[in-house]
Scaffold this motif. Structure first.
Motif, PDB file in Angstrom:
ATOM      1  N   ASN A 260      -4.589  -0.375   7.811  1.00 49.81           N
ATOM      2  CA  ASN A 260      -3.524  -0.304   6.813  1.00 49.81           C
ATOM      3  C   ASN A 260      -2.883  -1.656   6.520  1.00 49.81           C
TER       4      ASN A 260
ATOM      5  N   LYS B 124       0.813  -1.219   0.000  1.00 53.30           N
ATOM      6  CA  LYS B 124       0.000   0.000   0.000  1.00 53.30           C
ATOM      7  C   LYS B 124       0.846   1.269   0.000  1.00 53.30           C
TER       8      LYS B 124
ATOM      9  N   THR C 128       2.553   2.615   2.544  1.00 51.58           N
ATOM     10  CA  THR C 128       2.245   3.412   3.736  1.00 51.58           C
ATOM     11  C   THR C 128       3.309   3.173   4.796  1.00 51.58           C
TER      12      THR C 128
ATOM     13  N   GLN D 272       3.799   3.813   9.084  1.00 53.87           N
ATOM     14  CA  GLN D 272       3.231   4.210  10.370  1.00 53.87           C
ATOM     15  C   GLN D 272       4.329   4.182  11.425  1.00 53.87           C
TER      16      GLN D 272
END
Length: 710
Positions: free
Chosen positions: A671, A646, A648, A650
């Protein structure tokens, strides 16, 4: 969702009051906000005109709330009731320093602040309908001041967010992380003392002012310091409030210095020696205007924080507040003024006791004489009044007389025997054991985490925790974590020591703390083996040896806390592979259909999320070589979760990684999807070598999978 229809409902305490106007906004935005606040464990009260009739009934609600959220809409200024209530909210804010947070829903903040546009026209029309003659100007002025005051607070404009869901999420996260230090639910006798201290601080606005607050245990020193902090902290950008620093014992002195610097500098700080810490405090705080509160100072803290030296380096207008039981400490630190925390007088004592015993400011008429008799034995000590008052709530007169008989036997100025009356009055041994469990092992831990652990031990924790909260034996603090007054904690540990002496085979508590005050060597070898077989939750924080004694039995333990421990070997043989016997709690060594393990060398582990299972949770384990020089600091800095599928990233810092709340976990899980390629990195302090990182994926069956016919 909470509504009140009579004054009897005002006895409950609420975390958040949501003040608004109109049924339309209640059904839309307010209902979503209320639901989400409730979902994260906060109690709410919807403050709406048709919820409770009558102006006089409305006002006491604020005394039972911690935070007020004011929702401004286009029709808000059409309601005289709303504008009247806003005045009360401002008065409540100014009296108790509680947070007021505005939300602007489909309206511009400037329209509220300046009373202009449609909002301003409606405001003037409402004022003319409400006031007449000479009252008009005065009434409009009061309303205008309240609107302007609230509009100058930090708040949220819905036009800056893509959806109500995003706006609600941001508000709830902010409420959960408010730097609120609730001084006390019932600030009886505080106002005059707070004013005296603040007057002294303001008398020298350009100097560094060091204030000392001195008093006996349980007298309310911390409460007074919090009330002062709440009044003045808004004018400081760099500040720190460290509560109960007597808990920072000798092996954890570096943590105290690190905590102080981290609070003020707003970044993680590493300190390798006490002298380095003192030097950094002088250098990094040089010229800064700071507010520091150090609560419960003792002699051994003097070498760490020589405030005589700090005074020369801090910026003008800095304020340092010390609380202590020992007056000599204040002289050593060269304080400018000493304030004795006075015990409550007879009238104040009766009022504070009544708030806890009757949920009203005065005793019920038929209990008036009994209440005065009980209060006399508490001798003005706020903690004693709170605990005994909470215990006597909704008790019969016979039970009141029994308490009086016990109080008569308590020596003068002895507090612990008074607190023990509440413990002895718990309904059964299960509740008593639950209190001792929390007292020894779970202070500072999240409520959900503790409940899960205790339920795993076969204890119905939810019901027992509610009773302990009602009795004021434990508290739930910010972020839903357990707190306890140091005196109540000491009372609990004295009870355990008493059990160990009189009936050692009934004792199931053993805490191996950083000063080794309760190490197994305290007991005979044979008894330590017997005792350890009964232990389910064991704290080995900062344990200074690499090994446990040979006969220390850990096979039945459900939780073993090894934070900052030097232990290298816990079990000689693998356990639960944490065997021919059944075991409910373990980390499996091989892959299981619903508990998938992935291992990586070094400080990261990569894996692909399974396509045929739903991710319900994860356990992350990092194995690293210890470094004695930095063992007493918080080793783990952050955790990074990278989703390559994805794209992403975090980042979760140490303060939230110990126990995720629901919102944090939902953010993580949203996510991580089926088939995603993921890598997790653990970031530790410099000097630590991470040998291996392991992740356990806790999975469940996918709802989309076809079930085979039975």
């Amino acid at each position: 969702m909470e509504f009140a229809s009579s004054s009897s409902n005002l006895q409950r305490k609420y975390d958040v009051l949501i003040h608004f106007d109109g049924e339309d906004i209640r059904r839309k935005f307010v209902s979503h906000l209320d639901f989400t606040l409730s979902a994260v464990g906060l109690t709410t009260f919807l403050h709406q005109e048709n919820a409770v009739k009558g102006m006089k009934i409305q006002e006491p609600i604020l005394d039972f709330c911690r935070v007020a959220i004011v929702v401004f809409t286009k029709t808000y200024s059409e309601s005289a009731w709303c504008l009247h209530q806003l005045q009360q909210i401002i008065q409540w804010h100014e009296t108790y320093s509680r947070h007021v947070l505005p939300v602007y829903y489909e309206i511009q903040p400037s329209d509220v602040r300046l009373q202009k546009g449609h909002f301003g026209k409606a405001f003037k029309a409402t004022a003319h309908q409400t006031f007449s003659g000479q009252e008009l100007e005065h009434g409009m002025c009061r309303w205008s001041r309240a609107l302007t005051k609230v509009a100058n607070f930090f708040g949220w404009d819905d036009s800056n967010y893509r959806s109500d869901a995003e706006l609600v999420d941001r508000i709830v996260k902010s409420v959960l992380n408010l730097p609120i230090l609730s001084a006390t639910e019932f600030p009886v006798g505080l106002e005059s003392q707070v004013k005296d201290v603040i007057r002294t601080i303001k008398s020298n606005p350009r100097k560094v002012c060091i204030i000392g607050i001195w008093g006996m245990r349980g007298s309310g020193k911390t409460t007074l310091a919090k009330a002062i902090y709440n009044q003045i902290h808004g004018t400081f950008t760099e500040k720190s409030f460290i509560e109960n620093i007597s808990d920072f014992s000798q092996r954890r002195h570096l943590n105290l210095q690190k905590r102080l610097l981290s609070d003020i500098l707003k970044t993680k700080i590493n300190i390798h020696s006490v002298e380095m810490g003192r030097s950094m405090i002088r250098e990094r705080l040089y010229g800064k205007r700071v507010l520091i509160v150090l609560d419960d100072m003792i002699d051994e803290h003097y070498p760490l924080l020589d405030l005589r030296i700090c005074r020369a380096s801090l910026g003008g207008g800095s304020v340092i507040i010390l609380t202590t039981r020992y007056k000599d400490i204040l002289r050593k630190h060269g304080v400018d003024a000493v304030f004795g925390k006075n015990l409550l007088n007879s009238n104040e004592s009766l009022e504070l006791f009544s708030w806890h015993a009757f949920r009203e400011a005065k005793p019920k008429e038929e209990y008036h004489f009994l209440a005065k008799s009980v209060v006399a034995y508490c001798e003005g000590n706020p903690l004693s009044l709170e605990v005994i008052g909470s215990y006597l709530y909704e008790r019969t007169k016979i039970e009141w007389h029994r308490v009086l008989l016990k109080l008569i036997e308590v020596p003068q100025f002895e507090i612990l025997p008074i607190l023990k009356i509440s413990f002895d009055g718990l309904r059964d041994q299960t509740e008593k054991d639950l209190f001792l469990d929390i007292c020894c092992f779970f202070v500072g831990k999240g409520r959900a985490y503790v409940t899960k652990i205790l339920n795993g031990c076969g204890i119905d924790a939810d019901c027992g925790i509610r009773v302990l909260l009602e009795r004021s034996l434990i508290k739930v603090k910010r972020n839903n974590k357990f707190g306890i007054h140091p005196l109540v904690r000491d009372m609990g540990r004295e009870i355990i020591d008493d059990i160990s002496r009189k009936e050692p085979r009934k004792n199931r508590w053993l805490w191996l703390d950083d000063d080794m005050k309760h190490a197994p060597s305290k007991y005979t070898t044979g008894y330590s083996k017997y005792l350890s077989k009964k232990l389910r939750c064991i704290s080995l924080q900062c344990f200074s040896s690499e090994y446990l004694c040979n006969d220390f039995y850990l096979h039945d333990a459900i939780v073993v806390d090894l934070k900052r421990s030097l232990l290298g070997i816990i079990w000689k043989q693998p356990q639960g592979l944490a065997s021919s016997e059944s075991c409910d709690v373990f980390l499996p060594g091989g892959n299981d259909p619903y508990w998938l393990v992935h291992m990586g060398e070094g400080h990261s582990v990569s894996f692909t999320l399974p396509k045929d299972h739903v991710l319900k949770g994860m356990a992350l384990c990092a194995i690293y070589s210890p470094n004695p020089e930095i063992l007493t600091t918080e080793c783990l800095r952050s955790v990074l979760i990278v989703n390559y599928t994805k794209c992403t990233l975090q980042i979760h810092y140490h303060g939230t990684i110990i126990s995720f709340n629901d919102i944090d976990w939902q953010g993580i899980i949203s996510n991580l999807g089926s088939g995603d390629r993921v890598e997790i990195f653990v970031i530790f302090c410099d000097g630590l070598v991470v040998k291996r990182t392991v992740v356990y994926l806790i999975c469940g069956e996918s709802n989309d999978l076809e079930k085979e016919p039975g």
